[in-house]
Design a protein around this motif. Structure first.
Motif, PDB file in Angstrom:
ATOM      1  N   GLY A  87       0.848  -1.796   0.100  1.00  0.00           N
ATOM      2  CA  GLY A  87       0.600   0.018   0.188  1.00  0.00           C
ATOM      3  C   GLY A  87       0.823   1.386  -0.231  1.00  0.00           C
ATOM      4  O   GLY A  87       0.159   2.088  -0.974  1.00  0.00           O
ATOM      5  N   ARG A  88       2.078   1.469   0.674  1.00  0.00           N
ATOM      6  CA  ARG A  88       2.310   2.394   1.401  1.00  0.00           C
ATOM      7  C   ARG A  88       3.454   2.544  -0.267  1.00  0.00           C
ATOM      8  O   ARG A  88       4.098   3.807  -1.176  1.00  0.00           O
ATOM      9  CB  ARG A  88       3.567   2.298   1.992  1.00  0.00           C
ATOM     10  N   ALA A  89       3.853   1.633  -1.244  1.00  0.00           N
ATOM     11  CA  ALA A  89       4.871   1.626  -2.442  1.00  0.00           C
ATOM     12  C   ALA A  89       3.660   2.489  -3.740  1.00  0.00           C
ATOM     13  O   ALA A  89       3.701   3.483  -4.508  1.00  0.00           O
ATOM     14  CB  ALA A  89       4.727   0.202  -2.922  1.00  0.00           C
ATOM     15  N   GLU A  90       2.571   1.847  -3.528  1.00  0.00           N
ATOM     16  CA  GLU A  90       1.310   2.204  -4.092  1.00  0.00           C
ATOM     17  C   GLU A  90       1.123   3.922  -3.755  1.00  0.00           C
ATOM     18  O   GLU A  90       0.926   4.618  -4.543  1.00  0.00           O
ATOM     19  CB  GLU A  90       0.080   1.137  -4.313  1.00  0.00           C
ATOM     20  N   VAL A  91       0.850   4.413  -2.708  1.00  0.00           N
ATOM     21  CA  VAL A  91       0.373   5.535  -2.628  1.00  0.00           C
ATOM     22  C   VAL A  91       2.336   6.458  -3.567  1.00  0.00           C
ATOM     23  O   VAL A  91       1.904   7.773  -3.728  1.00  0.00           O
ATOM     24  CB  VAL A  91       0.823   5.794  -0.872  1.00  0.00           C
ATOM     25  N   GLU A  92       3.259   5.706  -2.856  1.00  0.00           N
ATOM     26  CA  GLU A  92       4.565   5.981  -3.278  1.00  0.00           C
ATOM     27  C   GLU A  92       4.835   6.853  -4.933  1.00  0.00           C
ATOM     28  O   GLU A  92       4.488   7.673  -5.290  1.00  0.00           O
ATOM     29  CB  GLU A  92       6.187   5.800  -3.062  1.00  0.00           C
ATOM     30  N   GLN A 108      -6.186   5.797  10.555  1.00  0.00           N
ATOM     31  CA  GLN A 108      -4.574   5.984  10.401  1.00  0.00           C
ATOM     32  C   GLN A 108      -4.399   6.662   9.229  1.00  0.00           C
ATOM     33  O   GLN A 108      -4.902   5.176   8.778  1.00  0.00           O
ATOM     34  CB  GLN A 108      -3.553   5.051  11.267  1.00  0.00           C
ATOM     35  N   VAL A 109      -3.478   7.563   8.146  1.00  0.00           N
ATOM     36  CA  VAL A 109      -3.570   7.496   7.209  1.00  0.00           C
ATOM     37  C   VAL A 109      -2.265   7.748   6.545  1.00  0.00           C
ATOM     38  O   VAL A 109      -1.722   8.441   7.148  1.00  0.00           O
ATOM     39  CB  VAL A 109      -4.678   8.497   6.984  1.00  0.00           C
ATOM     40  N   VAL A 110      -2.221   7.328   5.990  1.00  0.00           N
ATOM     41  CA  VAL A 110      -0.613   7.597   5.150  1.00  0.00           C
ATOM     42  C   VAL A 110      -0.494   7.746   3.873  1.00  0.00           C
ATOM     43  O   VAL A 110      -1.554   7.602   2.748  1.00  0.00           O
ATOM     44  CB  VAL A 110      -0.028   6.166   4.881  1.00  0.00           C
ATOM     45  N   VAL A 111      -0.007   9.885   3.711  1.00  0.00           N
ATOM     46  CA  VAL A 111      -0.212   9.223   1.956  1.00  0.00           C
ATOM     47  C   VAL A 111       1.080  10.180   1.742  1.00  0.00           C
ATOM     48  O   VAL A 111       2.567  10.223   2.361  1.00  0.00           O
ATOM     49  CB  VAL A 111      -0.964  11.527   2.125  1.00  0.00           C
ATOM     50  N   LYS A 112       1.335  10.507   0.352  1.00  0.00           N
ATOM     51  CA  LYS A 112       2.643  11.005  -0.507  1.00  0.00           C
ATOM     52  C   LYS A 112       3.487  12.217   1.061  1.00  0.00           C
ATOM     53  O   LYS A 112       4.157  12.029   0.789  1.00  0.00           O
ATOM     54  CB  LYS A 112       2.314  11.681  -2.205  1.00  0.00           C
TER      55      LYS A 112
END
Length: 393
Positions: A87-92, A108-112
């Motif tokens: 998921g982090r790779a797809e956000v990147e 909790q959310v991860v964004v670029k």
């Protein structure tokens, strides 16, 4: 009328054979067809505002997120990823706008880089709902039952005059109709004015007036150029509707789309006749092409003001009272009323008032323009003042 038709036929043949006319018609058709195709592609690709990834542990948040986004008029789609690393790779890479991580009990959310404000609003709404549900659980209640009761709670509204529900595609059709009318009136109006000055400066008008009367020459010119412009508008509007229906980008009933084209043509004809008569009259006041712009500017400003007001106000406020009133005034009706008709919801009496106003103004313009044209078209040299042209014997 035979003399009028002879002049009109001459104008039709000359204008229709010109490269400028053919090229402009083809360009307009290509533009409206391309708009239909692009609209379909954009609609198919961008079906949601944001795409958010969820891991197996946060998959339970997918439905609440979509519901929260919908409550604030946003569209968020979710996609499950195999694990947080993917998921982090797809956000990147930009494939996902954000990724929900954690155990699913909190947001909790991860964004670029930065969290988009609109997406953040949807996430904040969902976070509030989760906190609300946790408090209900701690008090021994059933969060699902409470959320259902809250969702079903609505305000009962009674409208004395139910508002018209505008479809987004009708709004787009209205804007396109306004643009076509605006461009057509400016182009064909200029054609009339330039044609009058061209004949006057080359002294051809003196030969023509030895065979026909001044009003016949003016009426024939307006009729001929009007027919040429009518063909252009009808072909362009028809091509746009056919392309929209064929590609599926236009999903409103075919009858509604056809009605838009018909009213587009009707208002083009009404607007063209009124403005072309005025353009022909004022163009007769000058003898050089360089002076045409100065005399036609007042009429062009009326066309531009009507178009600008309509295109600026109607998309955000289709029920604008100001536009309702102005669209029934003959000077603004040709540019504003087609937009309103395409959007729908125009009362029959307002449409009737607008058409009746044009029906009254056009005969008056015929008499006024014919007198000015007759008294000024044979006078060469310096610009003829409007008062002199009106008072001349």
């Amino acid at each position: 009328m035979s003399a009028v038709w002879l002049v009109a036929r001459r104008e039709i043949i000359a204008r229709a054979r010109s490269k400028a006319y053919v090229i402009s018609t083809v360009v307009l058709v290509v533009i409206v067809v391309a708009l239909a195709i692009v609209s379909k592609l954009i609609g198919g690709v961008g079906s949601s505002d944001f795409t958010v990834g969820v891991t197996p542990s946060t998959a339970s948040l997918a439905a609440p997120l979509s519901s929260s986004a919908k409550s604030i008029d946003q569209t968020v789609s979710t996609r499950t990823v195999s694990d947080e690393a993917d998921g982090r790779a797809e956000v990147e890479s930009g494939k996902l706008d954000a990724l929900l991580i954690g155990d699913g009990t909190t947001v909790q959310v991860v964004v670029k880089k930065d969290l988009d404000t609109k997406l953040g609003n949807a996430l904040h709404v969902m976070a509030s709902q989760l906190a609300f549900s946790e408090q209900i659980k701690s008090l021994g209640g059933d969060p699902a039952a409470v959320n259902t009761a809250v969702a079903d709670a609505k305000v009962s509204t009674t409208s004395l005059h139910p508002p018209h529900k505008y479809d987004s595609q009708q709004l787009v059709l209205g804007i396109i109709a306004g643009i076509l009318i605006y461009l057509s009136l400016l182009i064909t109006g200029q054609m009339v004015a330039q044609g009058v000055v061209e004949e006057k400066s080359s002294r051809v008008v003196e030969l023509l007036l030895s065979a026909v009367r001044p009003w016949q020459l003016m009426a024939g010119k307006v009729l001929g150029i009007g027919i040429v412009g009518f063909i252009q508008v009808a072909v362009t509007g028809g091509a746009g509707v056919v392309a929209g229906l064929a590609t599926g980008s236009l999903t409103i009933p075919a009858s509604a789309a056809a009605s838009t084209v018909i009213w587009l043509v009707v208002w083009y004809l009404l607007g063209f006749v009124a403005y072309a008569l005025a353009f022909a009259a004022v163009a007769a006041l000058v003898s050089r092409q360089e002076d045409v712009g100065g005399v036609v500017t007042p009429m062009m400003m009326l066309v531009i003001v009507g178009y600008v007001l309509g295109i600026s106000i109607l998309p955000s406020n289709p029920g604008s009272r100001l536009i309702e009133v102005l669209s029934m005034v003959p000077t603004f009706a040709p540019t504003m009323m087609p937009m309103r008709v395409a959007m729908g919801g125009v009362p029959a009496w307002q449409l009737a008032v607008a058409v009746a106003g044009m029906a009254v103004v056009i005969p008056l313009l015929v008499m006024l323009s014919a007198r000015i044209y007759r008294n000024a078209v044979l006078r060469s040299g310096a610009r003829v003042k409007l008062r002199e042209a009106w008072q001349a014997a």
